[in-house]
Design a protein around this motif. Structure first.
Motif, PDB file in Angstrom:
ATOM      1  N   PHE A  49       0.825  -1.210   0.000  1.00 23.09           N
ATOM      2  CA  PHE A  49       0.000   0.000   0.000  1.00 23.09           C
ATOM      3  C   PHE A  49       0.860   1.262   0.000  1.00 23.09           C
ATOM      4  O   PHE A  49       0.551   2.234  -0.689  1.00 23.09           O
ATOM      5  CB  PHE A  49      -0.964  -0.009   1.186  1.00 23.09           C
ATOM      6  N   ALA A  50       1.948   1.251   0.761  1.00 25.02           N
ATOM      7  CA  ALA A  50       2.781   2.451   0.813  1.00 25.02           C
ATOM      8  C   ALA A  50       3.608   2.603  -0.460  1.00 25.02           C
ATOM      9  O   ALA A  50       3.566   3.648  -1.124  1.00 25.02           O
ATOM     10  CB  ALA A  50       3.700   2.393   2.052  1.00 25.02           C
ATOM     11  N   GLY A  51       4.356   1.556  -0.804  1.00 23.55           N
ATOM     12  CA  GLY A  51       5.321   1.670  -1.906  1.00 23.55           C
ATOM     13  C   GLY A  51       4.659   1.864  -3.262  1.00 23.55           C
ATOM     14  O   GLY A  51       5.083   2.723  -4.057  1.00 23.55           O
ATOM     15  N   ALA A  52       3.620   1.078  -3.559  1.00 21.95           N
ATOM     16  CA  ALA A  52       2.961   1.206  -4.872  1.00 21.95           C
ATOM     17  C   ALA A  52       2.286   2.572  -4.992  1.00 21.95           C
ATOM     18  O   ALA A  52       2.345   3.223  -6.040  1.00 21.95           O
ATOM     19  CB  ALA A  52       1.952   0.081  -5.066  1.00 21.95           C
ATOM     20  N   ASN A 319      18.732  10.983   2.662  1.00 24.03           N
ATOM     21  CA  ASN A 319      18.309  10.510   1.326  1.00 24.03           C
ATOM     22  C   ASN A 319      17.533   9.199   1.351  1.00 24.03           C
ATOM     23  O   ASN A 319      17.253   8.620   0.302  1.00 24.03           O
ATOM     24  CB  ASN A 319      19.513  10.364   0.369  1.00 24.03           C
ATOM     25  N   ILE A 320      17.213   8.715   2.542  1.00 26.89           N
ATOM     26  CA  ILE A 320      16.376   7.510   2.647  1.00 26.89           C
ATOM     27  C   ILE A 320      15.099   7.883   3.393  1.00 26.89           C
ATOM     28  O   ILE A 320      15.159   8.456   4.485  1.00 26.89           O
ATOM     29  CB  ILE A 320      17.097   6.366   3.385  1.00 26.89           C
ATOM     30  N   HIS A 321      13.964   7.588   2.785  1.00 27.08           N
ATOM     31  CA  HIS A 321      12.656   7.862   3.407  1.00 27.08           C
ATOM     32  C   HIS A 321      12.030   6.524   3.799  1.00 27.08           C
ATOM     33  O   HIS A 321      12.245   5.522   3.115  1.00 27.08           O
ATOM     34  CB  HIS A 321      11.741   8.592   2.423  1.00 27.08           C
ATOM     35  N   VAL A 322      11.257   6.530   4.863  1.00 27.71           N
ATOM     36  CA  VAL A 322      10.561   5.297   5.278  1.00 27.71           C
ATOM     37  C   VAL A 322       9.084   5.631   5.464  1.00 27.71           C
ATOM     38  O   VAL A 322       8.734   6.607   6.143  1.00 27.71           O
ATOM     39  CB  VAL A 322      11.124   4.718   6.593  1.00 27.71           C
ATOM     40  N   ILE A 323       8.223   4.819   4.852  1.00 27.53           N
ATOM     41  CA  ILE A 323       6.771   5.057   4.936  1.00 27.53           C
ATOM     42  C   ILE A 323       6.037   3.748   5.240  1.00 27.53           C
ATOM     43  O   ILE A 323       6.591   2.665   5.097  1.00 27.53           O
ATOM     44  CB  ILE A 323       6.210   5.680   3.627  1.00 27.53           C
ATOM     45  N   GLY A 324       4.786   3.890   5.645  1.00 26.71           N
ATOM     46  CA  GLY A 324       3.945   2.717   5.907  1.00 26.71           C
ATOM     47  C   GLY A 324       4.224   2.125   7.277  1.00 26.71           C
ATOM     48  O   GLY A 324       4.724   2.794   8.182  1.00 26.71           O
ATOM     49  N   ASP A 325       3.878   0.853   7.421  1.00 21.50           N
ATOM     50  CA  ASP A 325       3.977   0.193   8.724  1.00 21.50           C
ATOM     51  C   ASP A 325       5.376   0.270   9.322  1.00 21.50           C
ATOM     52  O   ASP A 325       5.529   0.238  10.555  1.00 21.50           O
ATOM     53  CB  ASP A 325       3.602  -1.293   8.581  1.00 21.50           C
ATOM     54  N   ALA A 326       6.405   0.303   8.485  1.00 24.75           N
ATOM     55  CA  ALA A 326       7.789   0.233   8.973  1.00 24.75           C
ATOM     56  C   ALA A 326       8.208   1.466   9.779  1.00 24.75           C
ATOM     57  O   ALA A 326       9.127   1.401  10.595  1.00 24.75           O
ATOM     58  CB  ALA A 326       8.744   0.041   7.792  1.00 24.75           C
ATOM     59  N   ALA A 327       7.527   2.592   9.552  1.00 23.28           N
ATOM     60  CA  ALA A 327       7.974   3.864  10.145  1.00 23.28           C
ATOM     61  C   ALA A 327       7.282   4.132  11.481  1.00 23.28           C
ATOM     62  O   ALA A 327       6.186   3.638  11.744  1.00 23.28           O
ATOM     63  CB  ALA A 327       7.676   4.999   9.173  1.00 23.28           C
ATOM     64  N   ILE A 328       7.943   4.938  12.304  1.00 27.12           N
ATOM     65  CA  ILE A 328       7.314   5.437  13.533  1.00 27.12           C
ATOM     66  C   ILE A 328       6.606   6.734  13.143  1.00 27.12           C
ATOM     67  O   ILE A 328       7.255   7.710  12.775  1.00 27.12           O
ATOM     68  CB  ILE A 328       8.369   5.730  14.619  1.00 27.12           C
ATOM     69  N   MET A 329       5.281   6.722  13.221  1.00 27.24           N
ATOM     70  CA  MET A 329       4.505   7.872  12.739  1.00 27.24           C
ATOM     71  C   MET A 329       3.748   8.561  13.861  1.00 27.24           C
ATOM     72  O   MET A 329       2.666   9.118  13.632  1.00 27.24           O
ATOM     73  CB  MET A 329       3.529   7.423  11.654  1.00 27.24           C
ATOM     74  N   GLY A 330       4.237   8.502  15.079  1.00 25.29           N
ATOM     75  CA  GLY A 330       3.578   9.200  16.180  1.00 25.29           C
ATOM     76  C   GLY A 330       2.177   8.677  16.394  1.00 25.29           C
ATOM     77  O   GLY A 330       1.959   7.481  16.558  1.00 25.29           O
ATOM     78  N   ALA A 331       1.195   9.596  16.336  1.00 25.55           N
ATOM     79  CA  ALA A 331      -0.190   9.217  16.650  1.00 25.55           C
ATOM     80  C   ALA A 331      -0.859   8.436  15.515  1.00 25.55           C
ATOM     81  O   ALA A 331      -1.935   7.872  15.719  1.00 25.55           O
ATOM     82  CB  ALA A 331      -0.999  10.484  16.943  1.00 25.55           C
ATOM     83  N   ALA A 336      -3.421   0.474   6.107  1.00 25.95           N
ATOM     84  CA  ALA A 336      -3.257   0.665   4.672  1.00 25.95           C
ATOM     85  C   ALA A 336      -3.620   2.098   4.285  1.00 25.95           C
ATOM     86  O   ALA A 336      -2.984   2.707   3.415  1.00 25.95           O
ATOM     87  CB  ALA A 336      -4.133  -0.324   3.916  1.00 25.95           C
ATOM     88  N   PHE A 337      -4.642   2.636   4.951  1.00 27.68           N
ATOM     89  CA  PHE A 337      -5.053   4.003   4.651  1.00 27.68           C
ATOM     90  C   PHE A 337      -3.926   4.976   5.007  1.00 27.68           C
ATOM     91  O   PHE A 337      -3.580   5.880   4.239  1.00 27.68           O
ATOM     92  CB  PHE A 337      -6.331   4.339   5.440  1.00 27.68           C
ATOM     93  N   SER A 338      -3.329   4.780   6.209  1.00 24.32           N
ATOM     94  CA  SER A 338      -2.200   5.629   6.618  1.00 24.32           C
ATOM     95  C   SER A 338      -1.045   5.492   5.629  1.00 24.32           C
ATOM     96  O   SER A 338      -0.421   6.485   5.237  1.00 24.32           O
ATOM     97  CB  SER A 338      -1.682   5.208   8.004  1.00 24.32           C
ATOM     98  N   ALA A 339      -0.758   4.233   5.241  1.00 19.51           N
ATOM     99  CA  ALA A 339       0.371   3.988   4.333  1.00 19.51           C
ATOM    100  C   ALA A 339       0.175   4.754   3.029  1.00 19.51           C
ATOM    101  O   ALA A 339       1.103   5.370   2.495  1.00 19.51           O
ATOM    102  CB  ALA A 339       0.488   2.489   4.070  1.00 19.51           C
ATOM    103  N   ASN A 340      -1.065   4.738   2.528  1.00 21.90           N
ATOM    104  CA  ASN A 340      -1.382   5.431   1.278  1.00 21.90           C
ATOM    105  C   ASN A 340      -1.243   6.950   1.442  1.00 21.90           C
ATOM    106  O   ASN A 340      -0.689   7.646   0.572  1.00 21.90           O
ATOM    107  CB  ASN A 340      -2.797   5.024   0.856  1.00 21.90           C
ATOM    108  N   ALA A 341      -1.706   7.462   2.580  1.00 24.01           N
ATOM    109  CA  ALA A 341      -1.598   8.914   2.829  1.00 24.01           C
ATOM    110  C   ALA A 341      -0.136   9.328   2.945  1.00 24.01           C
ATOM    111  O   ALA A 341       0.301  10.336   2.368  1.00 24.01           O
ATOM    112  CB  ALA A 341      -2.362   9.269   4.107  1.00 24.01           C
ATOM    113  N   GLN A 342       0.629   8.534   3.694  1.00 25.46           N
ATOM    114  CA  GLN A 342       2.052   8.853   3.855  1.00 25.46           C
ATOM    115  C   GLN A 342       2.784   8.782   2.520  1.00 25.46           C
ATOM    116  O   GLN A 342       3.682   9.578   2.248  1.00 25.46           O
ATOM    117  CB  GLN A 342       2.681   7.872   4.851  1.00 25.46           C
ATOM    118  N   ALA A 343       2.375   7.823   1.685  1.00 30.27           N
ATOM    119  CA  ALA A 343       3.004   7.672   0.368  1.00 30.27           C
ATOM    120  C   ALA A 343       2.861   8.953  -0.448  1.00 30.27           C
ATOM    121  O   ALA A 343       3.807   9.422  -1.089  1.00 30.27           O
ATOM    122  CB  ALA A 343       2.360   6.500  -0.373  1.00 30.27           C
ATOM    123  N   LYS A 344       1.676   9.556  -0.415  1.00 33.59           N
ATOM    124  CA  LYS A 344       1.430  10.757  -1.225  1.00 33.59           C
ATOM    125  C   LYS A 344       2.199  11.953  -0.674  1.00 33.59           C
ATOM    126  O   LYS A 344       2.761  12.742  -1.440  1.00 33.59           O
ATOM    127  CB  LYS A 344      -0.073  11.027  -1.300  1.00 33.59           C
TER     128      LYS A 344
END
Ligand SMILES: Cc1cc2nc3c(=O)[nH]c(=O)nc-3n(C[C@H](O)[C@H](O)[C@H](O)COP(=O)(O)OP(=O)(O)OC[C@H]3O[C@@H](n4cnc5c(N)ncnc54)[C@H](O)[C@@H]3O)c2cc1C
Length: 430
Positions: A49-52, A319-331, A336-344
């Protein structure tokens, strides 16, 4: 994308309007003004969800950026709705997506596992021996299970006591075990401590298993042994259980619910106070970010990846970004919805950084549907903004479904969940 001042608009929206709007736009941010002549080479590891979503968003934002998506499998199997597969209400095929439309969007697909990251040379190595260089690398590998996190639970044990927390063969194994179970059997679900993938997921699963048992094996029971005292959408779940599922019991941490070990040979689940002899044991173990983050040296001691809340650039490696479940995103929860939002948001930040511009401050939305029966659903929604380097809740925005809603509202939310799944998978996979 149209710019929206969410702080003002969220106050005017009803919660229902809000959830509908959230399904259409999970990240509210302006389109970057791309600098003349700027372009770059971005490699994304993980086509979930994040990467695609990130790959497609980046191509939309600036088609001159070369985007390569590295994914271990040619078919993605989605976890959302997989609890319906476990209980026979859905086919696994409906969870599966290929990458033809991702490739058609001008993204180079590399079907192989990434096995090494050289942060100095800015290159990655694939299991097939190929090396790819990058200007910016986006890591979106999802989760790995902590095989050392629960005594007795290892990869061999998962063949007997499935986790089904990565969708696919594990999902089908749990389904087959439920189908084979005799009426009168005990189903034990072990829920981990926070943080983990999909905070409401274990409780949705318990509900749908209780639904299945009520219809097919009414002398059976499901018990959730929990390493927590509170969980997402708790009142909504517990009201539904009271109303629908007398055969479902939840044991909290302070009532002795924390599972301390498992004995796969006898399907025994052990807590500090009791031993449970399961007919079917679904063990959801502690988790961490997918292994590639360790190789890229972007995880901290928690096993998850600290990132800048504006750009999701690693706090450990430039130069390395981390998104989706792998990242610490606070609150922000791992969904999958978060992963998609973070991706954008990440795609917009990467496009701006490559163009030598400053990223905008984003607003992100998460909405999470839970379905406790085919005609009974509810949601939690939240809006998040960066503050002091982490994502925090925007106060007064979002919320949960009303506690005392009529059956028609529960039925409407269950059917809206279908629309959500179609929207988000179309956005990620085309
Ligand atoms: C039972 C269940 C129900 C859920 N229900 C919902 C729901 O209703 N709503 C919701 O929003 N979320 C739900 N979720 C959560 C959702 O599935 C995850 O939050 C989401 O999948 C996270 O996306 P991601 O891209 O970070 O990881 P993933 O979607 O897991 O994608 C990671 C991808 O990276 C690939 N990968 C990993 N390492 C490498 C490597 N080294 N090289 C190449 N490829 C690699 C993997 O093959 C995988 O395809 C649910 C989860 C579960 C378990």
């Amino acid at each position: 994308m149209q710019r929206i001042d969410h702080r003002r608009s969220a106050r005017r929206l009803s919660r229902r309007d809000f959830v509908t709007a959230a399904a259409a736009a999970s990240a509210l941010l302006p389109r970057p003004a791309i600098a003349q002549g700027a372009a770059g080479n971005v490699v994304i590891i993980g086509g979930g969800f994040a990467g695609a979503s990130a790959a497609r968003a980046l191509r939309r934002l600036d088609p001159r950026i070369s985007v390569t998506l590295v994914e271990a499998s040619e078919t993605f199997t989605a976890c959302p709705f997989s609890n319906l597969v476990i209980t026979g209400l859905r086919d696994l095929k409906e969870q599966q997506f290929g990458y033809a439309k991702v490739a058609a969007a001008g993204i180079t697909m590399a079907f192989s596992s990434a096995t090494a990251v050289d942060t100095q040379a800015r290159s990655i190595t694939l299991a097939n021996g190929n090396r790819l260089s990058y200007d910016r690398l986006v890591l979106a590998p999802g989760i790995d299970l902590r095989w050392d996190g629960l005594p007795g639970y290892d990869e061999a044990a998962a063949n007997v006591m499935p986790h089904a927390w990565k969708a696919g063969e594990q999902t089908l194994l749990l389904r087959r075990q439920l189908e084979a179970m005799e009426d009168g059997g005990l189903v034990v679900i072990s829920a981990p401590a926070n943080p983990f993938r999909c905070p409401p997921g274990p409780y949705e699963r318990a509900s749908l298993i209780a639904y299945y048992l009520k219809a097919k094996k009414p002398k059976s029971k499901v018990i959730v042994l929990d390493a927590k005292d509170a969980f997402s959408k708790q009142r909504l779940f517990q009201n539904a259980w009271r109303e629908l599922y007398p055969n479902l019991e939840w044991v909290s941490l302070s009532s002795g619910g924390k599972v301390t070990s498992v004995e796969p040979a006898s399907k025994t689940v052990v807590t500090d106070f009791s031993r449970y002899q399961a007919a079917v044991a679904n063990i959801i173990p502690p988790q961490k970010a997918g292994r590639i983050v360790e190789l890229a040296q972007v995880a901290d001691r928690s096993g998850w990846c600290p990132v800048d809340a504006m750009t999701f650039e690693s706090k450990q490696q430039p130069n390395i970004h981390v998104i989706g479940d792998a990242a610490i995103m606070g609150a922000m929860p791992k969904s999958a919805f978060s992963a998609n939002a973070q991706a954008k948001v990440c795609a917009a930040a990467v496009a701006r950084l490559l163009a030598g511009q400053k990223p905008d401050e984003p607003r992100l939305i998460n909405t999470c549907y839970s379905v406790v029966a085919p005609d009974y659903g509810f949601t939690v929604a939240g809006v998040y903004r960066p503050k002091d380097g982490v994502l925090v809740d925007v106060e007064g925005a979002g919320g949960v479904s009303p506690i005392n809603a009529p059956a028609s509202v529960r039925a409407a939310e269950a059917s809206q969940a279908d629309g959500w799944f179609n929207t988000i998978t179309t956005e990620a996979f085309g």
